[in-house]
Write a protein that holds these residues in place. Structure first.
Motif, PDB file in Angstrom:
ATOM      1  N   VAL A  22      40.105  28.175  56.388  1.00  0.00           N
ATOM      2  CA  VAL A  22      41.817  28.351  55.471  1.00  0.00           C
ATOM      3  C   VAL A  22      40.836  29.053  54.677  1.00  0.00           C
ATOM      4  CG1 VAL A  22      42.808  27.579  53.557  1.00  0.00           C
ATOM      5  CG2 VAL A  22      42.418  26.028  55.844  1.00  0.00           C
ATOM      6  N   ILE A  23      41.822  30.080  53.765  1.00  0.00           N
ATOM      7  CA  ILE A  23      41.869  31.501  54.082  1.00  0.00           C
ATOM      8  C   ILE A  23      42.476  31.004  52.351  1.00  0.00           C
ATOM      9  CG2 ILE A  23      41.144  33.947  53.179  1.00  0.00           C
ATOM     10  CD1 ILE A  23      41.926  34.248  56.131  1.00  0.00           C
ATOM     11  N   ILE A  24      41.502  31.354  51.415  1.00  0.00           N
ATOM     12  CA  ILE A  24      42.096  31.328  50.080  1.00  0.00           C
ATOM     13  C   ILE A  24      42.222  32.645  48.600  1.00  0.00           C
ATOM     14  CG2 ILE A  24      42.050  30.238  47.684  1.00  0.00           C
ATOM     15  CD1 ILE A  24      39.543  28.189  48.293  1.00  0.00           C
ATOM     16  N   GLY A  25      43.447  32.614  48.914  1.00  0.00           N
ATOM     17  CA  GLY A  25      43.865  33.815  48.512  1.00  0.00           C
ATOM     18  C   GLY A  25      44.602  34.992  49.650  1.00  0.00           C
ATOM     19  N   ALA A  26      45.742  35.402  49.555  1.00  0.00           N
ATOM     20  CA  ALA A  26      46.565  35.790  50.433  1.00  0.00           C
ATOM     21  C   ALA A  26      46.822  37.253  49.026  1.00  0.00           C
ATOM     22  CB  ALA A  26      47.774  35.584  50.764  1.00  0.00           C
ATOM     23  N   GLY A  27      46.197  37.790  49.404  1.00  0.00           N
ATOM     24  CA  GLY A  27      46.258  39.043  48.626  1.00  0.00           C
ATOM     25  C   GLY A  27      45.608  39.994  49.700  1.00  0.00           C
ATOM     26  N   VAL A  28      45.536  41.253  49.509  1.00  0.00           N
ATOM     27  CA  VAL A  28      45.211  42.569  50.892  1.00  0.00           C
ATOM     28  C   VAL A  28      43.967  41.782  51.428  1.00  0.00           C
ATOM     29  CG1 VAL A  28      43.868  44.420  49.688  1.00  0.00           C
ATOM     30  CG2 VAL A  28      44.792  44.510  51.587  1.00  0.00           C
ATOM     31  N   HIS A  29      42.998  41.356  51.329  1.00  0.00           N
ATOM     32  CA  HIS A  29      41.892  41.203  51.144  1.00  0.00           C
ATOM     33  C   HIS A  29      41.790  39.465  52.304  1.00  0.00           C
ATOM     34  CE1 HIS A  29      38.853  43.766  49.284  1.00  0.00           C
ATOM     35  NE2 HIS A  29      39.730  43.804  48.609  1.00  0.00           N
ATOM     36  N   GLY A  30      42.778  38.523  51.925  1.00  0.00           N
ATOM     37  CA  GLY A  30      42.771  37.736  52.449  1.00  0.00           C
ATOM     38  C   GLY A  30      43.396  37.755  53.612  1.00  0.00           C
ATOM     39  N   LEU A  31      44.823  38.905  53.308  1.00  0.00           N
ATOM     40  CA  LEU A  31      45.716  38.938  55.072  1.00  0.00           C
ATOM     41  C   LEU A  31      44.890  39.478  55.614  1.00  0.00           C
ATOM     42  CD1 LEU A  31      48.391  40.074  52.665  1.00  0.00           C
ATOM     43  CD2 LEU A  31      48.443  38.229  54.296  1.00  0.00           C
ATOM     44  N   ALA A  32      43.873  40.881  55.154  1.00  0.00           N
ATOM     45  CA  ALA A  32      43.464  42.015  56.702  1.00  0.00           C
ATOM     46  C   ALA A  32      42.730  41.148  57.080  1.00  0.00           C
ATOM     47  CB  ALA A  32      42.421  42.812  55.531  1.00  0.00           C
ATOM     48  N   LEU A  37      41.062  38.866  62.470  1.00  0.00           N
ATOM     49  CA  LEU A  37      40.179  36.768  62.552  1.00  0.00           C
ATOM     50  C   LEU A  37      41.544  37.235  64.258  1.00  0.00           C
ATOM     51  CD1 LEU A  37      39.792  34.352  59.718  1.00  0.00           C
ATOM     52  CD2 LEU A  37      38.232  35.518  61.905  1.00  0.00           C
ATOM     53  N   GLY A  38      41.940  37.115  64.218  1.00  0.00           N
ATOM     54  CA  GLY A  38      43.649  36.961  65.262  1.00  0.00           C
ATOM     55  C   GLY A  38      43.192  38.168  66.077  1.00  0.00           C
ATOM     56  N   ARG A  39      43.324  39.167  65.358  1.00  0.00           N
ATOM     57  CA  ARG A  39      43.428  40.617  66.799  1.00  0.00           C
ATOM     58  C   ARG A  39      42.352  41.368  67.617  1.00  0.00           C
ATOM     59  NH1 ARG A  39      43.699  46.798  65.092  1.00  0.00           N
ATOM     60  NH2 ARG A  39      41.458  46.309  66.450  1.00  0.00           N
ATOM     61  N   ALA A  40      40.918  40.905  66.185  1.00  0.00           N
ATOM     62  CA  ALA A  40      39.732  41.332  66.815  1.00  0.00           C
ATOM     63  C   ALA A  40      39.105  39.565  67.537  1.00  0.00           C
ATOM     64  CB  ALA A  40      39.401  41.799  66.243  1.00  0.00           C
ATOM     65  N   HIS A  41      39.496  38.993  67.410  1.00  0.00           N
ATOM     66  CA  HIS A  41      38.584  37.312  67.983  1.00  0.00           C
ATOM     67  C   HIS A  41      39.119  36.375  68.291  1.00  0.00           C
ATOM     68  CE1 HIS A  41      35.293  39.533  66.103  1.00  0.00           C
ATOM     69  NE2 HIS A  41      36.185  39.507  65.098  1.00  0.00           N
ATOM     70  N   GLY A  42      39.952  36.764  68.275  1.00  0.00           N
ATOM     71  CA  GLY A  42      41.254  35.997  68.751  1.00  0.00           C
ATOM     72  C   GLY A  42      41.901  34.331  68.286  1.00  0.00           C
ATOM     73  N   ILE A  43      41.138  34.171  67.102  1.00  0.00           N
ATOM     74  CA  ILE A  43      41.053  32.817  66.068  1.00  0.00           C
ATOM     75  C   ILE A  43      42.090  32.808  65.059  1.00  0.00           C
ATOM     76  CG2 ILE A  43      39.873  31.715  64.013  1.00  0.00           C
ATOM     77  CD1 ILE A  43      37.342  33.284  64.972  1.00  0.00           C
ATOM     78  N   ARG A  44      42.992  32.547  65.556  1.00  0.00           N
ATOM     79  CA  ARG A  44      44.564  32.040  65.056  1.00  0.00           C
ATOM     80  C   ARG A  44      44.948  30.513  64.332  1.00  0.00           C
ATOM     81  NH1 ARG A  44      47.642  36.369  69.514  1.00  0.00           N
ATOM     82  NH2 ARG A  44      46.156  37.876  68.686  1.00  0.00           N
ATOM     83  N   LYS A  45      43.899  30.192  64.302  1.00  0.00           N
ATOM     84  CA  LYS A  45      44.286  28.589  63.533  1.00  0.00           C
ATOM     85  C   LYS A  45      44.019  28.967  62.195  1.00  0.00           C
ATOM     86  CE  LYS A  45      45.227  23.331  64.506  1.00  0.00           C
ATOM     87  NZ  LYS A  45      43.450  22.965  64.734  1.00  0.00           N
ATOM     88  N   VAL A  46      45.145  29.813  61.473  1.00  0.00           N
ATOM     89  CA  VAL A  46      44.650  29.958  59.947  1.00  0.00           C
ATOM     90  C   VAL A  46      45.448  29.560  58.982  1.00  0.00           C
ATOM     91  CG1 VAL A  46      43.482  32.350  59.626  1.00  0.00           C
ATOM     92  CG2 VAL A  46      42.672  32.208  61.482  1.00  0.00           C
ATOM     93  N   ALA A  47      44.765  29.616  58.046  1.00  0.00           N
ATOM     94  CA  ALA A  47      45.038  28.724  57.131  1.00  0.00           C
ATOM     95  C   ALA A  47      45.612  29.947  56.108  1.00  0.00           C
ATOM     96  CB  ALA A  47      46.189  27.556  56.392  1.00  0.00           C
ATOM     97  N   LEU A  48      46.771  30.821  54.998  1.00  0.00           N
ATOM     98  CA  LEU A  48      46.806  31.823  53.851  1.00  0.00           C
ATOM     99  C   LEU A  48      47.234  30.343  52.991  1.00  0.00           C
ATOM    100  CD1 LEU A  48      47.125  34.995  55.760  1.00  0.00           C
ATOM    101  CD2 LEU A  48      44.959  35.046  54.168  1.00  0.00           C
ATOM    102  N   LEU A  49      45.891  30.685  51.747  1.00  0.00           N
ATOM    103  CA  LEU A  49      46.319  29.913  50.542  1.00  0.00           C
ATOM    104  C   LEU A  49      47.166  30.765  49.466  1.00  0.00           C
ATOM    105  CD1 LEU A  49      44.877  26.435  49.807  1.00  0.00           C
ATOM    106  CD2 LEU A  49      46.475  27.076  52.338  1.00  0.00           C
ATOM    107  N   GLU A  50      48.219  30.779  48.759  1.00  0.00           N
ATOM    108  CA  GLU A  50      48.133  31.954  47.555  1.00  0.00           C
ATOM    109  C   GLU A  50      49.180  30.968  46.654  1.00  0.00           C
ATOM    110  OE1 GLU A  50      47.856  34.798  47.185  1.00  0.00           O
ATOM    111  OE2 GLU A  50      49.229  33.712  45.004  1.00  0.00           O
ATOM    112  N   LYS A  51      48.137  30.957  45.875  1.00  0.00           N
ATOM    113  CA  LYS A  51      49.041  29.663  45.120  1.00  0.00           C
ATOM    114  C   LYS A  51      50.453  30.506  43.846  1.00  0.00           C
ATOM    115  CE  LYS A  51      46.196  30.312  40.534  1.00  0.00           C
ATOM    116  NZ  LYS A  51      45.474  29.960  39.631  1.00  0.00           N
TER     117      LYS A  51
END
Ligand code: PYC
Length: 407
Positions: A22-32, A37-51
């Motif tokens: 879970v990534i808290i903060g969906a600005g450029v850092h959270g999104l990148a 995670l998805g593209r380079a490491h195949g980790i796609r069960k990821v949630a970005l939380l943006e308040k």
């Protein structure tokens, strides 16, 4: 690929009970971070939380300057790698992020500033960054509209010229990453606020178990704080006190003018920076507000200061009208370098914070290296110097000289 008006760049989802990250903060850092995670490491069960909404925070409130002409041997290669990722971004994400490498010119008005810029130029050259100290004749060639007479209170003595620096369209960067994340199945949850971070275990062996949000509980063994402006608040949810001070940073934009200014102009002594957009508007940025607070509103004294400092450099702009003004929040560490690491105090909790006034330009490389750290447990040499532990180990990375507008 053809895009239709009704196609959404990213979709809405119900919150799932559990994610790998879970990534808290969906600005450029959270999104990148999510993207790599998805593209380079195949980790796609990821949630970005943006308040708020995507791009509400620092990613939508910056002046979109990209550069790599930093001061320290740790900072320069890091920002150079980010510049490289920005150069490839439109191609990689199949979305035009309108990166204009119009050059970046830092003016010096005093002898000590000239010396500071000389050191930066030499450090930059040693580390393969295009950067040179230039004199008034060359400055005049690059910026014919600049007042280079002996008249000003702050005569221009020299400048640091950094040709690959420039300006990007910050919202396009956010949208491009968001679309790429969505296509990999990574979920972006807007209007979803982290209210608490759950942990288990006792001190010394504590670990993260999940996040409590305004939309329910989420289980996750890895939680990342990618907030800019609320990093202290979020880190305190796991009992961590970060060495940060929080100040607003303001900017404004003028009515459009005929093109007269190509490079980005920064005056370290006057603490003002100016660039002309493709639409002709001038984007003008200020020094951080002198007091600590969390306000996003513009203020009249700062607007007056920006106008006054701009007129020191370009007196011909005296009648130009300002269209709008805004503020963002900057969190600054004691050495003006970021914090990108986990912490021994709480396993599974990671931070990419403390970005002061230089976060947007670092987003891609910070996200790439952080994703590598999350996926492999190894810190890329580019981020090793920026661990939280440096503050207790007396290994500061003093980047203040190149931060320009936050002191
Ligand atoms: O570091 O380039 C910079 C910058 C410009 C405005 C705020 N920070």
């Amino acid at each position: 690929m053809q895009l239709f008006r009704h196609d959404r760049l990213w979709r809405r989802h119900p919150i799932k009970p559990s994610y790998d990250v879970v990534i808290i903060g969906a600005g450029v850092h959270g999104l990148a971070t999510a993207y790599y995670l998805g593209r380079a490491h195949g980790i796609r069960k990821v949630a970005l939380l943006e308040k708020n909404w995507l791009g509400y925070g620092a990613s939508g409130r910056n002046t979109a300057i990209i550069r790599a002409n930093y001061r320290t041997p740790e900072g320069v290669p890091f920002y150079l790698a980010s510049l490289g990722l920005y150069e490839e971004m439109s191609h990689e994400l199949e979305w035009n992020v309108l990166f204009t490498q119009c050059g970046h010119l830092t003016l010096a008005h005093t002898d000590s500033s000239v010396n500071g810029l000389r050191v930066r130029a030499e450090t930059n050259k040693l580390l393969d960054v295009q950067s040179a100290l230039i004199g008034p004749e060359e400055i005049r060639r690059l910026v014919p509209g600049l007042d280079l007479s002996a008249r000003p209170r702050f005569p221009v003595l020299a400048a640091l010229w950094h040709p690959p620096g420039g300006i990007i369209r910050h919202d396009a960067v956010v949208w491009a990453y968001a679309r790429a994340c969505d296509r990999m199945g990574i979920e972006i949850h807007e209007h979803t606020e982290a209210l608490g971070i759950r942990t288990e275990g006792t001190d010394g062996a504590r670990r993260v178990t999940g996040v409590t949000t305004n939309r329910g509980e989420i289980h996750a063994a890895t939680v990342v704080n990618c907030t800019a402006g609320w990093a202290s608040t979020v880190s305190r949810m796991v009992g961590l006190d970060l060495p940060l001070v929080t100040h607003p940073l303001q900017a404004c934009v003028t009515e459009p003018l005929k093109p007269f200014l190509t490079p980005v102009i920064v005056s370290s002594n006057l603490h003002v920076y100016i660039n002309q957009t493709d639409r002709g508007e001038l984007v003008i940025g200020a020094e951080i507000d002198p007091y600590q607070c969390y306000s996003l509103r513009g203020t009249l004294p700062t607007l007056e200061q920006m106008a006054q400092q701009t007129l020191e450099l370009f007196p011909q702009l005296h009648s130009v009208r300002v269209l709008r003004q805004w503020g963002g929040i900057c969190e600054i560490t004691p050495d003006y370098s970021p914090i990108i690491s986990g912490t021994d105090a709480v396993q599974g909790f990671f931070m990419d914070v403390g970005w002061g006034t230089y976060g947007f330009k670092a987003g891609p490389i910070a996200g790439k290296c952080l994703a590598e750290l999350l996926a492999t447990g190894r810190a890329n040499p580019l981020i090793e110097p920026f661990a939280l532990s440096r503050f207790s180990q007396d290994r500061l990375v003093g980047e203040k000289a190149a931060a320009a507008v936050s002191h």
